[in-house]
Scaffold this motif. Sequence first.
Motif, PDB file in Angstrom:
ATOM      1  N   MET A 257       0.836  -1.203   0.000  1.00 32.36           N
ATOM      2  CA  MET A 257       0.000   0.000   0.000  1.00 32.36           C
ATOM      3  C   MET A 257       0.871   1.252   0.000  1.00 32.36           C
ATOM      4  N   LEU A 258       1.932   1.265   0.831  1.00 34.56           N
ATOM      5  CA  LEU A 258       2.831   2.412   0.868  1.00 34.56           C
ATOM      6  C   LEU A 258       3.541   2.593  -0.470  1.00 34.56           C
ATOM      7  N   VAL A 259       3.956   1.487  -1.079  1.00 32.94           N
ATOM      8  CA  VAL A 259       4.618   1.561  -2.382  1.00 32.94           C
ATOM      9  C   VAL A 259       3.672   2.140  -3.424  1.00 32.94           C
ATOM     10  N   ASP A 260       2.434   1.639  -3.460  1.00 31.76           N
ATOM     11  CA  ASP A 260       1.456   2.140  -4.426  1.00 31.76           C
ATOM     12  C   ASP A 260       1.148   3.623  -4.182  1.00 31.76           C
ATOM     13  N   ALA A 261       1.068   4.008  -2.919  1.00 28.14           N
ATOM     14  CA  ALA A 261       0.811   5.413  -2.597  1.00 28.14           C
ATOM     15  C   ALA A 261       1.960   6.293  -3.064  1.00 28.14           C
ATOM     16  N   LEU A 262       3.184   5.810  -2.886  1.00 27.15           N
ATOM     17  CA  LEU A 262       4.352   6.568  -3.324  1.00 27.15           C
ATOM     18  C   LEU A 262       4.365   6.710  -4.842  1.00 27.15           C
ATOM     19  N   ILE A 263       4.069   5.620  -5.554  1.00 27.79           N
ATOM     20  CA  ILE A 263       4.016   5.659  -7.019  1.00 27.79           C
ATOM     21  C   ILE A 263       2.959   6.657  -7.484  1.00 27.79           C
ATOM     22  N   ALA A 264       1.788   6.606  -6.863  1.00 32.34           N
ATOM     23  CA  ALA A 264       0.702   7.511  -7.226  1.00 32.34           C
ATOM     24  C   ALA A 264       1.082   8.967  -6.964  1.00 32.34           C
ATOM     25  N   ALA A 265       1.760   9.214  -5.847  1.00 35.43           N
ATOM     26  CA  ALA A 265       2.157  10.579  -5.503  1.00 35.43           C
ATOM     27  C   ALA A 265       3.186  11.117  -6.489  1.00 35.43           C
ATOM     28  N   VAL A 266       4.147  10.277  -6.869  1.00 35.28           N
ATOM     29  CA  VAL A 266       5.147  10.694  -7.853  1.00 35.28           C
ATOM     30  C   VAL A 266       4.460  11.083  -9.167  1.00 35.28           C
ATOM     31  N   ASN A 267       3.524  10.247  -9.607  1.00 31.48           N
ATOM     32  CA  ASN A 267       2.815  10.512 -10.860  1.00 31.48           C
ATOM     33  C   ASN A 267       1.953  11.764 -10.771  1.00 31.48           C
ATOM     34  N   THR A 268       1.261  11.931  -9.655  1.00 32.72           N
ATOM     35  CA  THR A 268       0.351  13.060  -9.503  1.00 32.72           C
ATOM     36  C   THR A 268       1.092  14.383  -9.393  1.00 32.72           C
ATOM     37  N   ARG A 269       2.142  14.410  -8.601  1.00 31.78           N
ATOM     38  CA  ARG A 269       2.829  15.669  -8.333  1.00 31.78           C
ATOM     39  C   ARG A 269       3.797  16.078  -9.442  1.00 31.78           C
ATOM     40  N   HIS A 270       4.174  15.134 -10.299  1.00 23.87           N
ATOM     41  CA  HIS A 270       5.146  15.443 -11.348  1.00 23.87           C
ATOM     42  C   HIS A 270       4.617  15.034 -12.720  1.00 23.87           C
ATOM     43  N   TRP A 271       3.295  15.111 -12.874  1.00 21.64           N
ATOM     44  CA  TRP A 271       2.668  14.649 -14.095  1.00 21.64           C
ATOM     45  C   TRP A 271       3.141  15.414 -15.330  1.00 21.64           C
ATOM     46  N   GLY A 272       3.434  16.701 -15.161  1.00 21.56           N
ATOM     47  CA  GLY A 272       3.887  17.500 -16.294  1.00 21.56           C
ATOM     48  C   GLY A 272       5.108  16.910 -16.961  1.00 21.56           C
ATOM     49  N   ASP A 273       6.102  16.527 -16.169  1.00 18.31           N
ATOM     50  CA  ASP A 273       7.337  15.936 -16.700  1.00 18.31           C
ATOM     51  C   ASP A 273       7.096  14.509 -17.174  1.00 18.31           C
TER      52      ASP A 273
ATOM     53  N   HIS B 142       4.262  13.081 -18.203  1.00 16.59           N
ATOM     54  CA  HIS B 142       3.346  12.960 -19.344  1.00 16.59           C
ATOM     55  C   HIS B 142       4.108  12.908 -20.672  1.00 16.59           C
ATOM     56  N   GLU B 143       5.060  13.798 -20.845  1.00 18.01           N
ATOM     57  CA  GLU B 143       5.831  13.835 -22.089  1.00 18.01           C
ATOM     58  C   GLU B 143       6.639  12.553 -22.281  1.00 18.01           C
ATOM     59  N   ARG B 144       7.215  12.057 -21.204  1.00 18.11           N
ATOM     60  CA  ARG B 144       7.989  10.813 -21.280  1.00 18.11           C
ATOM     61  C   ARG B 144       7.088   9.642 -21.661  1.00 18.11           C
ATOM     62  N   LEU B 145       5.904   9.574 -21.067  1.00 21.65           N
ATOM     63  CA  LEU B 145       4.990   8.468 -21.352  1.00 21.65           C
ATOM     64  C   LEU B 145       4.515   8.495 -22.810  1.00 21.65           C
ATOM     65  N   GLN B 146       4.278   9.693 -23.346  1.00 19.49           N
ATOM     66  CA  GLN B 146       3.879   9.790 -24.738  1.00 19.49           C
ATOM     67  C   GLN B 146       4.945   9.221 -25.662  1.00 19.49           C
ATOM     68  N   GLU B 147       6.193   9.573 -25.399  1.00 23.58           N
ATOM     69  CA  GLU B 147       7.286   9.060 -26.217  1.00 23.58           C
ATOM     70  C   GLU B 147       7.454   7.561 -26.034  1.00 23.58           C
ATOM     71  N   LEU B 148       7.287   7.103 -24.798  1.00 24.20           N
ATOM     72  CA  LEU B 148       7.409   5.678 -24.506  1.00 24.20           C
ATOM     73  C   LEU B 148       6.334   4.869 -25.236  1.00 24.20           C
ATOM     74  N   GLU B 149       5.096   5.367 -25.221  1.00 17.01           N
ATOM     75  CA  GLU B 149       4.014   4.676 -25.913  1.00 17.01           C
ATOM     76  C   GLU B 149       4.256   4.625 -27.420  1.00 17.01           C
ATOM     77  N   ARG B 150       4.788   5.699 -27.980  1.00 18.27           N
ATOM     78  CA  ARG B 150       5.101   5.720 -29.404  1.00 18.27           C
ATOM     79  C   ARG B 150       6.150   4.661 -29.748  1.00 18.27           C
ATOM     80  N   MET B 151       7.184   4.566 -28.911  1.00 21.41           N
ATOM     81  CA  MET B 151       8.244   3.583 -29.137  1.00 21.41           C
ATOM     82  C   MET B 151       7.709   2.162 -29.013  1.00 21.41           C
ATOM     83  N   ARG B 152       6.851   1.951 -28.031  1.00 20.81           N
ATOM     84  CA  ARG B 152       6.281   0.616 -27.852  1.00 20.81           C
ATOM     85  C   ARG B 152       5.463   0.203 -29.068  1.00 20.81           C
ATOM     86  N   ALA B 153       4.726   1.160 -29.616  1.00 18.95           N
ATOM     87  CA  ALA B 153       3.912   0.857 -30.786  1.00 18.95           C
ATOM     88  C   ALA B 153       4.796   0.497 -31.974  1.00 18.95           C
TER      89      ALA B 153
END
Length: 290
Positions: free
Chosen positions: A250-266, A268-279
């Motif tokens: 639960m603590l690990v999941d909360a930490l992951i969620a907090a990292v994503n929520t508080r730093h979504w701006g940075d 988001h761009e990485r995930l878009q590029e990652l999804e493109r590469m995966r495709a």
Amino acid sequence: MRQNCSVAELLRSEMDKLTPTERKISRVLLANYPVAGLETIAQLAARVEVSGPTVLRLVSKLGFDSYTAFQAALRGELEARLQSPLVRREVGMAAEGTDFLADFVRRQTELMQQTVANVSQAEFDGAVELLADPKRRVWLLGGRLTEPLAAYLAHHLKVVRSQVTLLRPLPTSWADNLVDMGKHDVLVVFDIRRYWQDAQRMAEMAAQRKVQVVLFTDQWLSPVSRCARYTLAAHTAGPAGWDTNTPLLMLVDALIAAVNTRHWGDIHERLQELERMRAELGEGDESMRR
């Protein structure tokens, strides 16, 4: 004193309410936990360079009616640290005729609630900011039962940031990684009772190299806490004798969620590029996964 709360958790939660002298005692107790608290009042007072009555005032603020009661609690924790599953199992837990699953989930819920009640917001937020900092390399280490948790966190972090390494639980291989660690690195350690001395030594050596250590542990506190920058302690005493990893997850999941929520701006761009590469690599083709 709060129920189901370790002395270490009390010291951490009450730290901001203590006088400067009392905080000094608390830091010494936590740095040498729980051994320092098993000394006599005179010995502890001399170690911290305070008066005996000051030690007693701290003990009273923690909710103990005497120094003897305070030490009894510490001795109980010390015994709990070393217990094997053979002596932990609670007699009568989910007796015949009861709904085992429902009872088990109820107990897990209680453990998670106790965990949340005793995790400092400052400790949690500090760990989040360290692991989200792209300028820091992150290394993760888990033990025999917690290595899957370290791997789970590592896999998530690798998606949202670079420079993440999962260490193998083999002490003979750690020097090759330790030599590359420095003041801009973070070492995440998972360590629950009965604690892993090799992990403690690894964390100490990393801390000597100015590495920031983040510890996931149980309410009795791994000795790694002595050199950890941030400590996230979960209540893990499972009802069937085996300690449970659910509150830690639960603590690990909360930490992951907090990292994503508080730093979504940075992120988001990485995930878009990652999804493109995966495709482009065909990761979306189910036939390639079989």
